[in-house]
Design a protein around this motif. Structure first.
Motif, PDB file in Angstrom:
ATOM      1  N   ILE A   1       0.836  -1.192   0.000  1.00 10.35           N
ATOM      2  CA  ILE A   1       0.000   0.000   0.000  1.00 10.35           C
ATOM      3  C   ILE A   1       0.880   1.254   0.000  1.00 10.35           C
ATOM      4  O   ILE A   1       1.760   1.408   0.834  1.00 10.35           O
ATOM      5  CB  ILE A   1      -0.927   0.038   1.234  1.00 10.35           C
ATOM      6  CG1 ILE A   1      -1.884  -1.160   1.250  1.00 10.35           C
ATOM      7  CG2 ILE A   1      -1.711   1.355   1.274  1.00 10.35           C
ATOM      8  CD1 ILE A   1      -2.989  -1.102   0.238  1.00 10.35           C
ATOM      9  N   ILE A   2       0.631   2.122  -0.973  1.00  8.33           N
ATOM     10  CA  ILE A   2       1.227   3.461  -0.976  1.00  8.33           C
ATOM     11  C   ILE A   2       0.069   4.445  -0.946  1.00  8.33           C
ATOM     12  O   ILE A   2      -0.834   4.381  -1.786  1.00  8.33           O
ATOM     13  CB  ILE A   2       2.095   3.711  -2.217  1.00  8.33           C
ATOM     14  CG1 ILE A   2       3.229   2.684  -2.303  1.00  8.33           C
ATOM     15  CG2 ILE A   2       2.675   5.126  -2.192  1.00  8.33           C
ATOM     16  CD1 ILE A   2       4.119   2.851  -3.533  1.00  8.33           C
ATOM     17  N   ALA A   3       0.064   5.317   0.030  1.00  9.03           N
ATOM     18  CA  ALA A   3      -1.015   6.301   0.157  1.00  9.03           C
ATOM     19  C   ALA A   3      -0.446   7.702  -0.043  1.00  9.03           C
ATOM     20  O   ALA A   3       0.752   7.929   0.106  1.00  9.03           O
ATOM     21  CB  ALA A   3      -1.683   6.188   1.523  1.00  9.03           C
ATOM     22  N   ALA A   4      -1.324   8.633  -0.384  1.00  7.44           N
ATOM     23  CA  ALA A   4      -0.885  10.020  -0.589  1.00  7.44           C
ATOM     24  C   ALA A   4      -1.937  10.974  -0.052  1.00  7.44           C
ATOM     25  O   ALA A   4      -3.133  10.679  -0.040  1.00  7.44           O
ATOM     26  CB  ALA A   4      -0.636  10.286  -2.075  1.00  7.44           C
ATOM     27  N   MET A   5      -1.464  12.134   0.399  1.00 12.14           N
ATOM     28  CA  MET A   5      -2.348  13.185   0.893  1.00 12.14           C
ATOM     29  C   MET A   5      -1.827  14.536   0.440  1.00 12.14           C
ATOM     30  O   MET A   5      -0.620  14.722   0.299  1.00 12.14           O
ATOM     31  CB  MET A   5      -2.420  13.163   2.433  1.00 12.14           C
ATOM     32  CG  MET A   5      -3.138  11.973   3.013  1.00 12.14           C
ATOM     33  SD  MET A   5      -3.156  12.034   4.831  1.00 12.14           S
ATOM     34  CE  MET A   5      -3.979  13.599   5.103  1.00 12.14           C
ATOM     35  N   ASN A   6      -2.763  15.482   0.219  1.00  8.99           N
ATOM     36  CA  ASN A   6      -2.364  16.845  -0.129  1.00  8.99           C
ATOM     37  C   ASN A   6      -2.683  17.823   0.998  1.00  8.99           C
ATOM     38  O   ASN A   6      -2.714  19.032   0.789  1.00  8.99           O
ATOM     39  CB  ASN A   6      -3.040  17.299  -1.431  1.00  8.99           C
ATOM     40  CG  ASN A   6      -4.549  17.159  -1.378  1.00  8.99           C
ATOM     41  OD1 ASN A   6      -5.140  17.046  -0.298  1.00  8.99           O
ATOM     42  ND2 ASN A   6      -5.191  17.160  -2.532  1.00  8.99           N
ATOM     43  N   GLU A   7      -2.959  17.283   2.181  1.00  8.99           N
ATOM     44  CA  GLU A   7      -3.203  18.095   3.366  1.00  8.99           C
ATOM     45  C   GLU A   7      -2.331  17.588   4.509  1.00  8.99           C
ATOM     46  O   GLU A   7      -1.822  16.467   4.460  1.00  8.99           O
ATOM     47  CB  GLU A   7      -4.674  18.029   3.786  1.00  8.99           C
ATOM     48  CG  GLU A   7      -5.652  18.537   2.749  1.00  8.99           C
ATOM     49  CD  GLU A   7      -7.087  18.454   3.242  1.00  8.99           C
ATOM     50  OE1 GLU A   7      -7.475  19.246   4.116  1.00  8.99           O
ATOM     51  OE2 GLU A   7      -7.828  17.581   2.753  1.00  8.99           O
ATOM     52  N   SER A   8      -2.204  18.400   5.548  1.00 10.52           N
ATOM     53  CA  SER A   8      -1.407  17.997   6.700  1.00 10.52           C
ATOM     54  C   SER A   8      -2.074  16.831   7.420  1.00 10.52           C
ATOM     55  O   SER A   8      -3.229  16.949   7.855  1.00 10.52           O
ATOM     56  CB  SER A   8      -1.259  19.167   7.680  1.00 10.52           C
ATOM     57  OG  SER A   8      -0.796  18.708   8.938  1.00 10.52           O
TER      58      SER A   8
END
Length: 483
Positions: free
Chosen positions: A287-294
């Motif tokens: 699993i690789i996850a990403a976020m554009n918020e803190s």
């Protein structure tokens, strides 16, 4: 027979009835006796009936196939129960299957007596059909071996550090969390990690958690079992399709917290259950996850499970925004120019010096994606072969003008005109203040190369305030309005 309506309920319907009419989703209201006192057109189309055939009638009279003990509206009237985000399936009189998600709430008078019940919802049937089609396409798409690797242009020290860290993480199977602003290339980095890992010959599947309706994320991830619920078919979810490979969860912060818990369990146990299934399944997936918020702010707001984040942050990579890696802007822009040259049907030469200066000095709030969009747009709209004549920004970029293309004397003249009015003794105080404000605004925009966001930071006001004042003071005669 005209339905009886409590005065308080009648006042509420009079206030909110028009709002329910234009909202565009099914709404219905029953009085304390279970009669329909509001039933909009969207509900009538969903139930395949006429509004007038339902209004004024009791629920069981209007829909004889309904059982009182199974109907949430009648239960709300009798027991005061709420149903939030409840899903059910039923057949219309013509035999059409409806997947319905609704919220049902009893209505109380000021004295605490139940005087009615309101329900709103949405038809999920079209989403179910979309999901089946998506599942079939995924079977074909991800059944083929991935061969092409996308290029990452890396000219800055910070990005070399990012790629070095990503390369070392690729050798293992630990989960990874990629943090970065919109447009920084989080999916590209996730693909890079997959391509440099032992899983490179297995599927790489990306799911944008913010692009799917909340109700479909779980079934898209885990798959469904025929008969598990009304209308369900046998479908393979992304966990099955990505077996042996990598699953990239983009915008993890948009995933419902309940589904986040199931992802956490999968990370711990490597097992999952299909929606409606009665058998535990296994899958070997990274699993690789990403976020554009803190993530820390998301945890504070209870939009992200802390235990899931700390499980994923074993391998955390932070991609710096483009404004912090200026060394890459020109190489990236040149790459995009060469990549999209064919689509312009003409040869456009490398960037003039003023274009390079504008590219480097711009803030690029949309990062690499925004840079590529500007290059493609400018290339396609170029009128003739030769050097690039203009960088064409769209309105979403918050750029007011392409400053370097305008004569310096013209900008100077605008500032001088504003100053002349400011020192005009016959001008009123309000006129002098406005002239001074206009002068400051022009200077800030000039310094910011037309970037509203940057000018706003310099002036310590909001971007909206700058945009409003640009129009208010008619600055368009020297600076082109946002394209």
């Amino acid at each position: 027979m005209k339905a009886n309506i409590e005065p308080e309920l009648a006042i509420a319907l009079n206030v909110f009835g028009r709002f329910f009419d234009v909202l565009g989703q099914p709404f219905s209201v029953l009085n304390a006796e279970g009669q329909h006192i509001y039933y909009n057109q969207e509900n009538a189309e969903l139930d395949e009936c006429q509004r007038q055939a339902v209004l004024g009638k009791h629920m069981l009279s209007a829909f004889p196939s309904i059982l009182a003990e199974d109907n949430e509206m009648l239960r709300a009237l009798q027991y005061g129960e709420e149903s939030i985000g409840h899903q059910k399936s039923y057949f219309t009189s013509s035999g059409k299957l409806i997947d319905y998600q609704h919220t049902t709430v009893p209505l109380f008078s000021s004295s605490g007596k139940i005087i009615g019940v309101i329900e709103s919802g949405q038809d999920l049937s079209r989403y179910r059909k979309l999901q089946r089609n998506l599942s079939e396409l995924n079977e074909k798409l991800f059944g083929e071996e991935k061969s092409e690797q996308r290029e990452i242009i890396c000219n800055s020290h910070s990005m070399r550090q990012v790629l070095d860290r990503a390369s070392r993480l690729a050798a293992s199977s630990v989960p990874v969390m990629v943090l970065g602003e919109t447009g920084t290339g989080k999916e590209l980095l996730a693909s890079f990690i997959h391509d440099h890992s032992p899983r490179r010959h297995k599927p790489f599947i990306a799911l944008n958690c913010g692009a799917l309706p909340v109700t479909l994320i779980e079934s898209t991830l885990f798959g469904t079992v025929k008969g598990g619920f009304t209308g369900a078919e046998n479908t393979r979810g992304y966990l099955e399709l990505a077996n042996g490979g990598t699953l990239f969860l983009d915008e993890l912060n948009a995933m419902p917290v309940a589904v986040q818990g199931k992802i956490l369990r999968f990370l711990q146990e490597k097992t999952f259950w299909k929606v409606g299934g009665n058998k535990e399944l296994k899958a070997d997936i990274r699993i690789i996850a990403a976020m554009n918020e803190s993530p820390y702010e998301m945890i504070r707001q209870k939009r992200l499970r802390a235990d899931l984040f700390y499980r994923l942050e074993i391998g955390m990579v932070v991609i710096p925004p483009l404004r912090e890696r200026k060394d890459e802007i020109i190489p990236l822009a040149s790459h995009f120019m060469a990549k999209h040259q064919a689509s312009s049907n003409r040869e456009v030469y490398p960037f003039p010096a003023w274009v390079e200066k504008q590219l480097v000095e711009h803030d690029w709030p949309g990062n690499v994606r925004m840079l590529e969009n500007v290059i493609v747009r400018s290339l396609i709209l170029q009128k003739k072969t030769g050097p690039l004549e203009e960088l064409i920004f769209n309105s979403e970029t918050d750029v007011v003008s392409s400053f370097p293309t305008q004569p310096e004397t013209e900008i100077k003249r605008s500032v001088e005109q504003a100053g002349a009015k400011r020192f005009n003794h016959s001008a009123t105080l309000a006129e002098k203040l406005e002239a001074y404000e206009r002068e400051l605004l022009i200077e800030a925009l000039k310094s910011a190369q037309g970037c509203v966001a940057k000018a706003a930071r310099e002036l310590r006001v909001s971007r909206g305030a700058v945009q409003y004042k640009v129009k208010k003071y008619g600055i368009a005669f020297t600076l082109e309005e946002k394209r």
